[in-house]
Design a protein around this motif. Structure first.
Motif, PDB file in Angstrom:
ATOM      1  N   ARG A 491       0.857  -1.188   0.000  1.00  0.00           N
ATOM      2  CA  ARG A 491       0.000   0.000   0.000  1.00  0.00           C
ATOM      3  C   ARG A 491       0.891   1.235   0.000  1.00  0.00           C
ATOM      4  NH1 ARG A 491      -5.222   1.100   3.954  1.00  0.00           N
ATOM      5  NH2 ARG A 491      -5.938   3.015   2.918  1.00  0.00           N
ATOM      6  N   SER A 492       0.684   2.102  -0.959  1.00  0.00           N
ATOM      7  CA  SER A 492       1.565   3.247  -1.160  1.00  0.00           C
ATOM      8  C   SER A 492       1.250   4.368  -0.181  1.00  0.00           C
ATOM      9  CB  SER A 492       1.436   3.773  -2.598  1.00  0.00           C
ATOM     10  OG  SER A 492       1.734   2.753  -3.529  1.00  0.00           O
ATOM     11  N   VAL A 493       2.214   5.264  -0.080  1.00  0.00           N
ATOM     12  CA  VAL A 493       2.033   6.462   0.736  1.00  0.00           C
ATOM     13  C   VAL A 493       1.073   7.404   0.032  1.00  0.00           C
ATOM     14  CG1 VAL A 493       3.190   8.467   1.733  1.00  0.00           C
ATOM     15  CG2 VAL A 493       4.305   6.228   1.778  1.00  0.00           C
ATOM     16  N   HIS A 494       0.120   7.928   0.778  1.00  0.00           N
ATOM     17  CA  HIS A 494      -0.849   8.868   0.226  1.00  0.00           C
ATOM     18  C   HIS A 494      -0.367  10.289   0.513  1.00  0.00           C
ATOM     19  CE1 HIS A 494      -4.484  11.449   0.328  1.00  0.00           C
ATOM     20  NE2 HIS A 494      -4.826  10.719  -0.726  1.00  0.00           N
ATOM     21  N   PHE A 495       0.041  10.993  -0.543  1.00  0.00           N
ATOM     22  CA  PHE A 495       0.507  12.368  -0.400  1.00  0.00           C
ATOM     23  C   PHE A 495      -0.672  13.314  -0.564  1.00  0.00           C
ATOM     24  CE2 PHE A 495       4.285  10.077  -1.869  1.00  0.00           C
ATOM     25  CZ  PHE A 495       5.178  10.416  -0.865  1.00  0.00           C
ATOM     26  N   ALA A 496      -0.778  14.252   0.361  1.00  0.00           N
ATOM     27  CA  ALA A 496      -1.918  15.165   0.340  1.00  0.00           C
ATOM     28  C   ALA A 496      -1.878  16.098  -0.856  1.00  0.00           C
ATOM     29  CB  ALA A 496      -1.950  15.978   1.634  1.00  0.00           C
ATOM     30  N   GLY A 497      -0.673  16.487  -1.278  1.00  0.00           N
ATOM     31  CA  GLY A 497      -0.524  17.382  -2.416  1.00  0.00           C
ATOM     32  C   GLY A 497       0.355  16.743  -3.472  1.00  0.00           C
ATOM     33  N   SER A 498       1.275  17.525  -3.991  1.00  0.00           N
ATOM     34  CA  SER A 498       2.190  17.007  -4.999  1.00  0.00           C
ATOM     35  C   SER A 498       3.223  16.087  -4.357  1.00  0.00           C
ATOM     36  CB  SER A 498       2.903  18.172  -5.699  1.00  0.00           C
ATOM     37  OG  SER A 498       3.623  18.960  -4.755  1.00  0.00           O
ATOM     38  N   THR A 499       3.735  15.158  -5.143  1.00  0.00           N
ATOM     39  CA  THR A 499       4.748  14.232  -4.653  1.00  0.00           C
ATOM     40  C   THR A 499       6.081  14.960  -4.513  1.00  0.00           C
ATOM     41  OG1 THR A 499       3.636  12.424  -5.783  1.00  0.00           O
ATOM     42  CG2 THR A 499       5.908  12.052  -5.081  1.00  0.00           C
ATOM     43  N   PRO A 500       6.740  14.851  -3.381  1.00  0.00           N
ATOM     44  CA  PRO A 500       8.032  15.551  -3.216  1.00  0.00           C
ATOM     45  C   PRO A 500       9.046  15.048  -4.232  1.00  0.00           C
ATOM     46  CG  PRO A 500       7.202  14.755  -1.111  1.00  0.00           C
ATOM     47  CD  PRO A 500       6.343  14.127  -2.169  1.00  0.00           C
ATOM     48  N   TYR A 501       9.800  15.982  -4.829  1.00  0.00           N
ATOM     49  CA  TYR A 501      10.813  15.552  -5.788  1.00  0.00           C
ATOM     50  C   TYR A 501      11.983  14.909  -5.061  1.00  0.00           C
ATOM     51  CZ  TYR A 501      12.531  20.232  -4.492  1.00  0.00           C
ATOM     52  OH  TYR A 501      12.927  21.342  -3.792  1.00  0.00           O
ATOM     53  N   THR A 502      12.653  14.044  -5.785  1.00  0.00           N
ATOM     54  CA  THR A 502      13.729  13.256  -5.195  1.00  0.00           C
ATOM     55  C   THR A 502      15.073  13.920  -5.431  1.00  0.00           C
ATOM     56  OG1 THR A 502      13.922  11.926  -7.211  1.00  0.00           O
ATOM     57  CG2 THR A 502      12.429  11.137  -5.490  1.00  0.00           C
ATOM     58  N   ASP A 503      16.044  13.527  -4.617  1.00  0.00           N
ATOM     59  CA  ASP A 503      17.414  14.017  -4.742  1.00  0.00           C
ATOM     60  C   ASP A 503      18.301  12.913  -5.294  1.00  0.00           C
ATOM     61  OD1 ASP A 503      17.226  16.730  -3.520  1.00  0.00           O
ATOM     62  OD2 ASP A 503      16.540  15.585  -1.798  1.00  0.00           O
ATOM     63  N   SER A 504      19.521  13.289  -5.599  1.00  0.00           N
ATOM     64  CA  SER A 504      20.468  12.336  -6.152  1.00  0.00           C
ATOM     65  C   SER A 504      20.837  11.284  -5.125  1.00  0.00           C
ATOM     66  CB  SER A 504      21.728  13.065  -6.636  1.00  0.00           C
ATOM     67  OG  SER A 504      22.711  12.143  -7.046  1.00  0.00           O
ATOM     68  N   SER A 505      21.063  10.074  -5.606  1.00  0.00           N
ATOM     69  CA  SER A 505      21.451   8.982  -4.711  1.00  0.00           C
ATOM     70  C   SER A 505      22.852   9.167  -4.148  1.00  0.00           C
ATOM     71  CB  SER A 505      21.376   7.654  -5.465  1.00  0.00           C
ATOM     72  OG  SER A 505      22.220   7.676  -6.603  1.00  0.00           O
ATOM     73  N   CYS A 506      23.631  10.088  -4.720  1.00  0.00           N
ATOM     74  CA  CYS A 506      24.988  10.288  -4.210  1.00  0.00           C
ATOM     75  C   CYS A 506      24.984  10.886  -2.805  1.00  0.00           C
ATOM     76  CB  CYS A 506      25.794  11.179  -5.152  1.00  0.00           C
ATOM     77  SG  CYS A 506      25.226  12.902  -5.249  1.00  0.00           S
ATOM     78  N   TRP A 507      23.869  11.499  -2.403  1.00  0.00           N
ATOM     79  CA  TRP A 507      23.795  12.029  -1.036  1.00  0.00           C
ATOM     80  C   TRP A 507      23.847  10.909  -0.007  1.00  0.00           C
ATOM     81  CZ3 TRP A 507      24.777  16.853  -0.253  1.00  0.00           C
ATOM     82  CH2 TRP A 507      24.398  17.821  -1.176  1.00  0.00           C
ATOM     83  N   PHE A 508      23.436   9.735  -0.391  1.00  0.00           N
ATOM     84  CA  PHE A 508      23.342   8.624   0.555  1.00  0.00           C
ATOM     85  C   PHE A 508      24.496   7.636   0.410  1.00  0.00           C
ATOM     86  CE2 PHE A 508      19.151  10.145  -0.679  1.00  0.00           C
ATOM     87  CZ  PHE A 508      18.610  10.475   0.549  1.00  0.00           C
ATOM     88  N   SER A 509      25.493   7.981  -0.391  1.00  0.00           N
ATOM     89  CA  SER A 509      26.645   7.105  -0.570  1.00  0.00           C
ATOM     90  C   SER A 509      27.777   7.557   0.335  1.00  0.00           C
ATOM     91  CB  SER A 509      27.114   7.124  -2.034  1.00  0.00           C
ATOM     92  OG  SER A 509      28.290   6.352  -2.188  1.00  0.00           O
ATOM     93  N   PRO A 510      28.368   6.646   1.107  1.00  0.00           N
ATOM     94  CA  PRO A 510      29.469   7.040   2.001  1.00  0.00           C
ATOM     95  C   PRO A 510      30.816   7.122   1.301  1.00  0.00           C
ATOM     96  CG  PRO A 510      28.990   4.723   2.293  1.00  0.00           C
ATOM     97  CD  PRO A 510      27.990   5.239   1.271  1.00  0.00           C
ATOM     98  N   HIS A 511      30.874   6.776   0.007  1.00  0.00           N
ATOM     99  CA  HIS A 511      32.167   6.657  -0.658  1.00  0.00           C
ATOM    100  C   HIS A 511      32.644   7.969  -1.277  1.00  0.00           C
ATOM    101  CE1 HIS A 511      31.845   2.357  -0.079  1.00  0.00           C
ATOM    102  NE2 HIS A 511      30.661   2.349  -0.688  1.00  0.00           N
ATOM    103  N   PHE A 512      31.755   8.895  -1.590  1.00  0.00           N
ATOM    104  CA  PHE A 512      32.192  10.161  -2.167  1.00  0.00           C
ATOM    105  C   PHE A 512      31.212  11.255  -1.785  1.00  0.00           C
ATOM    106  CE2 PHE A 512      29.674   7.823  -5.248  1.00  0.00           C
ATOM    107  CZ  PHE A 512      28.726   8.751  -5.637  1.00  0.00           C
ATOM    108  N   ALA A 513      31.698  12.481  -1.870  1.00  0.00           N
ATOM    109  CA  ALA A 513      30.876  13.635  -1.503  1.00  0.00           C
ATOM    110  C   ALA A 513      29.952  14.001  -2.656  1.00  0.00           C
ATOM    111  CB  ALA A 513      31.761  14.819  -1.139  1.00  0.00           C
ATOM    112  N   CYS A 514      28.796  14.521  -2.313  1.00  0.00           N
ATOM    113  CA  CYS A 514      27.808  14.917  -3.314  1.00  0.00           C
ATOM    114  C   CYS A 514      27.628  16.428  -3.218  1.00  0.00           C
ATOM    115  CB  CYS A 514      26.472  14.200  -3.065  1.00  0.00           C
ATOM    116  SG  CYS A 514      25.267  14.432  -4.380  1.00  0.00           S
ATOM    117  N   SER A 515      27.835  17.117  -4.345  1.00  0.00           N
ATOM    118  CA  SER A 515      27.745  18.579  -4.324  1.00  0.00           C
ATOM    119  C   SER A 515      26.552  19.097  -5.107  1.00  0.00           C
ATOM    120  CB  SER A 515      29.035  19.193  -4.893  1.00  0.00           C
ATOM    121  OG  SER A 515      29.260  18.720  -6.213  1.00  0.00           O
TER     122      SER A 515
END
Length: 657
Positions: A491-515
């Motif tokens: 069962r999916s998440v029900h968003f009241a308004g618009s779906t939040p846009y996503t960020d790059s997956s590099c933010w969640f990688s511990p191997h390199f910095a994401c700018s």
């Protein structure tokens, strides 16, 4: 004079003068206990036990006989009951005479609604009662507890904690992250164990700095990080209630998430005045790319008024409709009931119902029973002697119960392996790996200092009705923020308004910095656009080359003026100039000198590439000391003048004849 103890003391006591038939009827229980205590003063414990066993066996196995008199029958009946009672008391020593392991609960039990409604005294009493009845846990210690009220102010709470050294063999708390590290240093100095759910530093249980610290719950920042990584929401804001405990929680949580690589900003304290929520939300709305807000305050579902004001203000500012997601922090600390549970405040308040549509709750998974059902069952069996309705109790009650059991399990494991008193350092090095039954769910202990592990679920609200539903599940072994992830439950998440846009997956990688923070989809389309542009330029170049229009044209302003172009070494093709010189004659030289006065525009860059030394009209000459210039004859004349040793000082000149 030495005391002479009669081995037949129990037999003699059966005919004690005070045990006459006419006095037994009027003696109360407290008087009987006094007689027993005074009469046994001269008997050894072994003598009492052996005598009671022998007399009890004789009385139970012998053939019943008619009493010779009513007085003698009464004496025998009373003696048999007394022997049975003594036999029961003799079975107590392993529990009643064991070493006491006392746990001190440190928390703001009168300051905050989350903790005050958790009924900590009842939770600790129920936990110790069941622990002492557990045949696995009562082998070495008799467990007890004491409550320590934590001051509402961080500075005064730290001063108070410095005076509680002898309050327990282990400390469960504090609840204020503002001085949690300092409390851990105190516990190390005292060599007692300390287990705090509020310490949010990622590596506190590693190394020797906090050697007596043991984490009782999974690190909340790791659980939040796992959820954010699944949805790819990197830019996060934190809003805290105006209280020392929650302000410190917001700051420590931001530091912990930043250590994992997330750009957490801003971290705002919502002031308690009327416009406090609007000012806090305005700061968040003015920050670029932030769509996730973590609320460090008691949940509105357990009576948190600060969260109610924040959510209803966000609804009025239309932040709910524009895709902002609000995540509750306090639900990470307990198991929020959702199965077969109705929150009537959602149905009775229209504004709250619309605002709560933008909230995601991350909470511990329940077992077959939710917290309210387990609490009601304990009330029905009189294990909890309280008439408070379960719906008015904070589910943190169950967390206190679970942490008490976790400490007892870790202490017993350490005692069994070390064979001596469990000090703080020994408790801090707990091996873990055991499982036990919590208040309303099955729990386990991690093997690498992760503490008590439980599964987590993501709860959402559809904007209708009075109940929550689960959307994703996080396994207990995946709460370290490194391995595993969420499992979709259908069962999916029900968003009241618009779906939040996503960020790059590099933010969640511990191997390199994401700018940049560019997401994968945007990067893919930009790459396609770049490839298309490059392909278009290549096609245009090939087309012009096929038409013979590709080359370099140099000239003046169209009125016969000359132009001078600086060439590099790659722009030149050098041939044997000595062969070209043999073809020169006086006539061509004179013509070249005349042509220098009236130059024309351009010559194709390809005009001399296929020439031979004998037919080429290109040559390189040095400028003569007298200023004369040599040239090459032909239909198109080109003159190169070398004025220095640098290749960049060659000059190009062309004429049309």
């Amino acid at each position: 004079m030495t005391n002479q103890r009669d081995p037949q003391c129990l037999r003699n006591l059966a005919y004690h003068p005070r045990w006459r038939h006419h006095s037994v009827k009027v003696i109360r229980k407290r008087h009987i206990w006094t007689v027993i205590t005074n009469s046994f003063a001269g008997c050894r414990k072994s003598e009492l036990l052996s005598a009671s066993l022998s007399l009890s066996s004789k009385s139970l196995s012998s053939t019943p006989q008619l009493p010779s008199s009513p007085v003698q029958g009464t004496r025998r009946l009373r003696g048999n009951w007394f022997h049975l009672l003594l036999l029961m008391i003799s079975l107590f020593p392993c529990q009643a005479w064991g070493t006491t392991f006392k746990i001190a609960l440190v928390g703001p039990w009168t300051c905050d609604i989350l903790y005050s409604k958790a009924l900590p005294d009842l939770a600790a009493r129920l936990a110790t009662s069941r622990i002492n009845k557990n045949p696995y846990l009562n082998k070495g210690y008799w467990y007890d507890y004491t409550l320590v009220n934590e001051d509402c102010k961080s500075t005064r709470a730290l001063v108070r904690f410095a005076d509680v050294e002898s309050y327990g063999a282990a400390f469960l708390g504090p609840a204020n992250p503002g001085y949690c590290s300092s409390a851990a240093l105190y516990a190390k100095e005292w060599d007692v164990g300390i287990l705090s759910w509020s310490c949010l530093k990622p590596n506190m249980n590693a190394g020797d700095k906090y050697s007596t610290f043991l984490r009782p719950l999974p690190l909340s920042a790791h659980v939040i990080f796992t959820v954010l990584r699944y949805f790819q929401w990197a830019h996060v804001a934190i809003i805290s209630e105006e209280a020392d405990i929650w302000e410190a929680t917001g700051q420590e949580l931001a530091t912990s998430l930043r250590a994992l690589g997330l750009p957490v900003n801003p971290v705002v304290t919502m002031e308690s005045d009327k416009d406090g929520p609007r000012r806090a939300l305005t700061r968040v709305r003015e920050t670029d790319r932030v769509r996730v807000i973590i609320m460090c305050m008691p949940s509105v579902l357990i009576g948190g008024q600060a969260q109610y004001r924040l959510l209803t203000t966000a609804l009025a500012m239309r932040m709910i409709d524009r895709g902002y997601v609000f995540i509750t922090y306090d639900t990470l600390l307990y198991s929020l009931p959702y199965k077969d549970t109705n929150y009537y405040m959602l149905g009775n308040d229209t504004k709250l119902r619309k605002a709560y549509d933008g909230v995601l709750s991350i909470t511990m998974e329940s077992g077959e029973r939710n917290f309210y059902e387990a609490f009601r069952d304990a009330q029905n069996t009189y294990e909890i002697r309280s008439s408070t309705p379960p719906e008015q109790v904070s589910p943190f009650f169950g967390t206190i119960y679970n942490m008490m059991n976790y400490i007892a399990m870790a202490a017993e494991q350490a005692r069994a392996s070390r064979g001596r008193w469990v000090s703080g350092a020994i408790l801090g090095d707990s091996e873990g790996g055991f499982e036990f039954e919590g208040f309303n769910q099955q729990l386990q202990a991690g093997r690498n200092g992760e503490g008590m592990q439980a599964g987590y679920v993501v709860l959402d609200y559809s904007g209708m009705g009075t109940s929550l539903y689960s959307t994703h599940f996080l396994h207990a072994s995946h709460t370290d923020g490194k391995t595993g992830g969420l499992k979709y439950l259908g069962r999916s998440v029900h968003f009241a308004g618009s779906t939040p846009y996503t960020d790059s997956s590099c933010w969640f990688s511990p191997h390199f910095a994401c700018s940049g923070g560019m997401d994968v989809t945007t990067f893919f389309f930009l790459l396609l656009l770049l490839i298309s542009l490059v392909g278009s330029f290549i096609n245009i170049f090939l087309y012009l080359k096929k038409q013979g229009r590709v080359g370099f044209s140099f000239g003046g302003d169209g009125n016969g003026g000359s132009s001078k172009v600086i060439l590099t070494l790659d722009d030149l093709v050098f041939i044997n100039t000595q062969v070209s010189k043999r073809k020169l004659n006086d006539e061509s030289i004179m013509k070249s000198q005349e042509d220098m006065k009236t130059p024309h525009h351009s010559v194709s860059g390809r005009s001399y590439l296929a020439s031979t030394p004998d037919s080429s009209n290109v040559a390189v000459f040095e400028k003569c000391p007298t200023g004369t210039v040599s040239s090459v004859g032909g239909s198109t004349e080109v003159i190169f003048v070398k004025v220095s040793e640098s290749v960049s000082d060659f000059y190009f000149r062309s004429d049309y004849t």
